[in-house]
Scaffold this motif. Structure first.
Motif, short mmCIF file in Angstrom:
data_model
loop_
_atom_site.label_atom_id
_atom_site.label_comp_id
_atom_site.label_asym_id
_atom_site.label_seq_id
_atom_site.Cartn_x
_atom_site.Cartn_y
_atom_site.Cartn_z
N ILE A 59 1.24 -0.82 -0.59
CA ILE A 59 0.32 0.18 0.04
C ILE A 59 0.83 1.22 -0.12
N LEU A 60 1.84 1.50 1.22
CA LEU A 60 2.94 3.01 0.78
C LEU A 60 3.81 2.66 -0.44
N THR A 61 4.20 1.91 -1.24
CA THR A 61 4.78 1.69 -2.15
C THR A 61 3.54 2.13 -3.35
N TYR A 62 2.22 2.11 -3.38
CA TYR A 62 1.48 2.63 -4.74
C TYR A 62 2.06 2.13 -5.65
N GLY A 63 2.44 0.57 -6.09
CA GLY A 63 3.27 0.64 -7.24
C GLY A 63 4.22 1.72 -7.68
N MET A 64 5.13 2.15 -7.67
CA MET A 64 6.11 3.11 -7.58
C MET A 64 7.23 2.75 -8.42
N GLU A 65 8.01 1.34 -7.61
CA GLU A 65 8.53 0.73 -8.04
C GLU A 65 8.60 0.48 -9.49
N THR A 66 7.57 -0.55 -9.99
CA THR A 66 8.01 -0.82 -10.79
C THR A 66 6.66 0.42 -11.98
N LEU A 240 -1.43 -0.50 -8.11
CA LEU A 240 -1.75 -0.43 -6.74
C LEU A 240 -2.79 -1.50 -6.25
N ILE A 241 -3.96 -1.67 -7.06
CA ILE A 241 -4.81 -2.34 -6.88
C ILE A 241 -4.83 -4.34 -7.25
N LEU A 242 -4.18 -3.87 -7.60
CA LEU A 242 -3.60 -5.39 -8.02
C LEU A 242 -2.45 -5.93 -7.04
N GLY A 243 -1.65 -4.71 -6.65
CA GLY A 243 -0.52 -5.89 -5.57
C GLY A 243 -0.85 -5.41 -4.14
N ILE A 244 -2.44 -4.70 -4.10
CA ILE A 244 -2.84 -5.38 -2.90
C ILE A 244 -3.66 -6.71 -2.85
N ALA A 245 -4.58 -6.53 -3.65
CA ALA A 245 -4.97 -8.14 -3.48
C ALA A 245 -3.68 -9.03 -4.30
N GLY A 246 -3.09 -8.78 -4.30
CA GLY A 246 -2.03 -9.37 -4.37
C GLY A 246 -1.58 -9.99 -3.15
N ILE A 247 -1.27 -9.55 -2.54
CA ILE A 247 -0.36 -9.41 -1.64
C ILE A 247 -1.27 -10.02 -0.38
#
Length: 498
Positions: A59-66, A240-247
Motif C-alpha cells: 500500500i505504501l509503495t503504491y506501485g511506484m517501483e514498477t 496498486l490495486i493488483l498489488g493489494i489484492a495480490g499480497i
C-alpha cells in the motif's frame, strides 16, 4: 542459452545473494524462534504482524517501483534522474504522513488488531514498514543502474545486522541476565520476549536508511516534476490495486486467522505452527524473489529495444525447470528440513507441498503478468488479483473455522492456480507469446511421477529413504541437462570438465 538469458542468469545469481542467501540466513532464525520464544503463540504474533507489514508495504509503495522502471526506460524520457527524484519525493511524503497518522491513532489501531496490551508492537512495525517503503525507490535505482553488488551488499548487511540483533536480544541477553543481571538490566526486560524481534528489526531498518545516503542525496539534488508524478501515478494506480489484492492473497491467511476463532490463544498457537512450517516452503519464494529482481528491469529493457518474445518464452521455461528442481529437493529432504523447527510444530509439515506448489504457480503468474505491463493495460492485473483475492478470502472464511491452517494453504493454492490460468488465456489474446507448453507439461508430469515415486514407499531407514530420493532427484536433473541445459552452454562448468 542466448546472451540475454546468460545476463539474466548472472544478475539473478547476484541478486540471489541478497534474496536467497539473505532469506536463508533469516530462515535460520526459525529454529531459534521456535525454541527460545515462550510457546507457539509467540511465533503466531510474529507471523501475524509480519503478514500485516507485507500488506502495508504494498500500500505504501503504491506501485511506484514498477512505475519507476516503466518511465525511466521509456524512449521519450529525457531526464532519467527526474523520474527517480519524483518517485522518491512522493514516497517520502506518503511514508511520513503514514507514520504521523499511526502515532495519532495508535491506541484504537492497537486495540482493533488485538494488541492493546502492547501498542508499541504496532508503532514499531508501522515505522519499519514506512521506512522500508521509502527505501524501495533507492534500491530500485540501484537495480536500474546495474549496481547489483551494492544492492546485494546493502541487503546482506541489513540481514546480517538483523540476525545479530535477534541473537543478542533473544539469546545473549537472557543468558547475561541469568548470570549477571546488573550488566544489562538498565535496558533489558526479560519478560518482553517476542517484542525484541520487532526492536531488532527497527534498529536494522533505520541503519539501512542511513547507509542509502549517497542514493538519497542524488535523488534530492534533482528537480521534482509534479506533472510526471501524475503520469506515473496514473500508470501505477492499477498496479496498486493488483498489488493489494495480490499480497492479500499471500497474507490473508496470516491476517485473518486470529479472527476465525473465539479462543485467541488457540488461534495464535495454530498460526505459529502454520507460520513456522510455511517458512520451510519459503525456498520457493526466495527463488521467485531473486528471479523477479533481475527479470523486471530485464523485461522492460528488452521491450525498449524491440520485440523479444522468444526471450520471454525462454525465461518462462527455465523458471519452471528450476522451480520444479527446488520443489522436489525440499520435499525429498523434508525429513531433514523438519529439524529446523521444534517438535511442537511438526503437525504443520503437511502444508509444505501445498504451499510450495502454490508459490510455484504464483511465480508462473508473475512471469505471465508482464504482457499487461508492456502494453500499458495494468488494469488486467487488478482484475486477476481481485478475483484471486475473493477466492482466497471466501475459502478461508468458509473452511478456516473447520479445517484451520489446512484451509489457508489450499486457499492460496487455488487462488494462484486460478490467476495463472486467467493471465495465460487472456494474455494470449492481448499479447500472444509462444510459450513452450510441451516442455512445461513434460517437466510437470515427470516431477509429479518422481514425487509420487519418492513419497509413496514406506521406507523405515532414513538413510536408505534419503538415498533413494536423492537418486530420483539426480534422474530429474540429468533429464534436464540432457534435454534443455547441455553442459557446453554453461561456460564455467564446460571449462571445468575440459
Amino acid at each position: 542459452m542466448g546472451a540475454g538469458m546468460k545476463r539474466l542468469a548472472r544478475e539473478t545469481a547476484v541478486y540471489g545473494l541478497s534474496s536467497i542467501v539473505g532469506r536463508f540466513l533469516n530462515w535460520l532464525l526459525v529454529p531459534m524462534y521456535t525454541r527460545v520464544l515462550a510457546d507457539t503463540a509467540d511465533y503466531g504474533v510474529v507471523t501475524n504482524l509480519y503478514g500485516w507489514t507485507a500488506l502495508l508495504l504494498v500500500i505504501l509503495t503504491y506501485g511506484m517501483e514498477t512505475g519507476f522502471f516503466r518511465f525511466i526506460n521509456k524512449k521519450e524520457t529525457e531526464n532519467l534522474l527526474e523520474v527517480y527524484a519524483t518517485t522518491l519525493f512522493s514516497l517520502l511524503c506518503s511514508s511520513g504522513l503514514f507514520i504521523l497518522l499511526l502515532w495519532i491513532f495508535l491506541s484504537p489501531v492497537s486495540n482493533g488488531l488485538g494488541y492493546g496490551n502492547h501498542p508499541e508492537f504496532i508503532s514499531l512495525m508501522g515505522t519499519i514498514v514506512a521506512v522500508d517503503a521509502f527505501c524501495s525507490i533507492p534500491f530500485a535505482y540501484l537495480r536500474y543502474a546495474g549496481r547489483a553488488y551494492r544492492f546485494a551488499g546493502l541487503k546482506l548487511f541489513n540481514i546480517f545486522l538483523n540476525i545479530l540483533l535477534n541473537i543478542f536480544f533473544l539469546v545473549i541477553c537472557p543468558w547475561l541476565y541469568a548470570h549477571n543481571p546488573s550488566t544489562i538490566d538498565w535496558f533489558y526486560n526479560p519478560h518482553y520476549g517476542v517484542g525484541y524481534v520487532f526492536v531488532a528489526n527497527a534498529f536494522t531498518t533505520l541503519i539501512t536508511l542511513c547507509m542509502l545516503y549517497p542514493e538519497l542525496k542524488l535523488g534530492f539534488q534533482t528537480r521534482f516534476n509534479p506533472l510526471l508524478l501524475k503520469q506515473i501515478i496514473r500508470y501505477s494506480f492499477p498496479i496498486l490495486i493488483l498489488g493489494i489484492a495480490g499480497i492479500f492473497n499471500q497474507t490473508a491467511d496470516k491476517i485473518l486467522f486470529p479472527f476465525l476463532f473465539e479462543d485467541k490463544a488457540y488461534a495464535a498457537s495454530q498460526l505459529g505452527i502454520y507460520g513456522a512450517c510455511f517458512k520451510i516452503a519459503v525456498v520457493m519464494v526466495m527463488f521467485i524473489q531473486a528471479f523477479r529482481y533481475a527479470y523486471e528491469p530485464f523485461i522492460f529493457a528488452k521491450n525498449k529495444s524491440g520485440n523479444n518474445q522468444t526471450a520471454y518464452a525462454q525465461a518462462m521455461k527455465y523458471f519452471i525447470i528450476f522451480s520444479l528442481v527446488i520443489f522436489l529437493g525440499v520435499m525429498f529432504y523434508l525429513d531433514v528440513l523438519k529439524y529446523f523447527v521444534s517438535e511442537d510444530y511438526y503437525p504443520g509439515l503437511r502444508v509444505v507441498p501445498i504451499v510450495m506448489l502454490g508459490e510455484l504457480f504464483f511465480g508462473i503468474y508473475f512471469n505471465l503478468s508482464f504482457w499487461y505491463k508492456l502494453i500499458d493495460q495494468t488494469q488486467w492485473g487488478a482484475y486477476f488479483s481481485i478475483i484471486g483475492c475473493v477466492v482466497t478470502v471466501t475459502s478461508i472464511l468458509i473452511f478456516g473455522p473447520s479445517y484451520g491452517y489446512m484451509a489457508c494453504a489450499w486457499a492460496s493454492f487455488c487462488c494462484n492456480l486460478l490467476m495463472m490460468f486467467l493471465s495465460y488465456f487472456i494474455g494470449q489474446k492481448k499479447f500472444p507469446i509462444q510459450y513452450d507448453l510441451r516442455s512445461a507439461f513434460i517437466y510437470f508430469a515427470l516431477a509429479g511421477l518422481l514425487y509420487i515415486a519418492g513419497m509413496t514407499p514406506s521406507i523405515s531407514s532414513e538413510i536408505i529413504r534419503l538415498t533413494y530420493r536423492t537418486i530420483l532427484l539426480l534422474l530429474f536433473i540429468g533429464f534436464i541437462i540432457q534435454r534443455d541445459l547441455p553442459l557446453k552452454e554453461i561456460p564455467y562448468i564446460n571449462r571445468l570438465f575440459k
